[in-house]
Design a protein around this motif. Sequence first.
Motif, PDB file in Angstrom:
ATOM      1  N   LEU A 212       0.830  -1.210   0.000  1.00 30.73           N
ATOM      2  CA  LEU A 212       0.000   0.000   0.000  1.00 30.73           C
ATOM      3  C   LEU A 212       0.860   1.254   0.000  1.00 30.73           C
ATOM      4  CD1 LEU A 212      -2.815  -0.853   2.591  1.00 30.73           C
ATOM      5  CD2 LEU A 212      -3.020  -0.751   0.109  1.00 30.73           C
ATOM      6  N   TYR A 236      -5.333  -4.040  -0.767  1.00 30.94           N
ATOM      7  CA  TYR A 236      -6.544  -3.763   0.009  1.00 30.94           C
ATOM      8  C   TYR A 236      -7.374  -5.036   0.172  1.00 30.94           C
ATOM      9  CZ  TYR A 236      -6.200   1.375   0.138  1.00 30.94           C
ATOM     10  OH  TYR A 236      -5.826   2.681   0.397  1.00 30.94           O
ATOM     11  N   MET A 241     -10.159  -5.008   2.887  1.00 29.08           N
ATOM     12  CA  MET A 241     -10.677  -3.638   2.736  1.00 29.08           C
ATOM     13  C   MET A 241     -11.280  -3.530   1.335  1.00 29.08           C
ATOM     14  SD  MET A 241      -7.430  -1.729   4.566  1.00 29.08           S
ATOM     15  CE  MET A 241      -8.100  -0.060   4.470  1.00 29.08           C
ATOM     16  N   GLU A 244     -12.230  -0.063  -0.487  1.00 26.46           N
ATOM     17  CA  GLU A 244     -11.047   0.638  -0.998  1.00 26.46           C
ATOM     18  C   GLU A 244     -10.500  -0.069  -2.237  1.00 26.46           C
ATOM     19  OE1 GLU A 244     -11.627  -0.187   2.065  1.00 26.46           O
ATOM     20  OE2 GLU A 244     -11.377   1.575   3.360  1.00 26.46           O
ATOM     21  N   ALA A 245     -10.501  -1.417  -2.189  1.00 25.62           N
ATOM     22  CA  ALA A 245     -10.028  -2.189  -3.337  1.00 25.62           C
ATOM     23  C   ALA A 245     -10.904  -1.927  -4.562  1.00 25.62           C
ATOM     24  CB  ALA A 245     -10.024  -3.681  -2.997  1.00 25.62           C
TER      25      ALA A 245
END
Length: 289
Positions: A212, A236, A241, A244-245
């Motif tokens: 990230l 992500y 997550m 966000e991905a």
Amino acid sequence: MNKETIVSHRLDRDVWKTVVKPGDYTMVPYEDSRCKIRIWHVKCENKDGPCEVEPECRIFNSPFDGNVIIGDMDSFVDRDVELVLQQMCLGEICDARFVYKNVFGDLMLQINCRIELVDLTEEQLISDWSWARLFESAVHHKERGVKLVKEKRIVDGFRRFSKALKMLVAIEPVDRLTADPERTKELLNMRIKLYNNMAHCQLQFEEYGATLDLCSRTLKLDPENIKSLYRRSLAYSGLCMYEEAWGDIQRALEVDPNDKASIAKAKELRPHIERINKDYSDVIKKMFG
């Protein structure tokens, strides 16, 4: 008799040397120095007795021509020999001992040998290198890293990319008001490639946090970089997550709607996003029934 001294220590390995014959203390190897060495009395063993050194090791496997460029080795054993050479003087002969252990303290490999630093081409310190030489070195390490990654030597490849980045850092800071635009563009493109390559390496070991960080650095420089958007989406996802991905993969598809990897990742993420939306909808219904 000269005393054995520690060259480098980690929990999993120790490197030692004993000076047999002193050399010229005014001539020592630096980064990128060309060294001619001679090695003999080589003895390799592990807890079960005599053994062979890993095939990636160049110095202790045939054929080896005796030429070493400091900072240009990839095998962990070869790099440790470099450490010894950097603490030797021209003409010096020493006995070196390399001890490698596993996490339980068991002996995995021990190499004893005698090394002579026969010849040496002195080099400037990195701080004195020109811009052109630093950039040339960065390109060299980046290209070598790409080759190592293709050979599935991910850790060694990552180390090369890190080394290339170190060369770029030595060039900077660049005054954008006075710098040549083409030169500035070259530096920017190289940094983006290195961040992307390093992110790829981190993903192979599921180091999602580091991925990230590297992808976010790239996207600050190039917000529409598809590779970074895709790899950050993978990171992500690895951290669960999914929103966000999904956001990153949608941005990647806006840049290139035909990118096959992004299309496949979007299909993989869609059930997660639909579940998240349904759960949210159910909560709202309960709150305002």
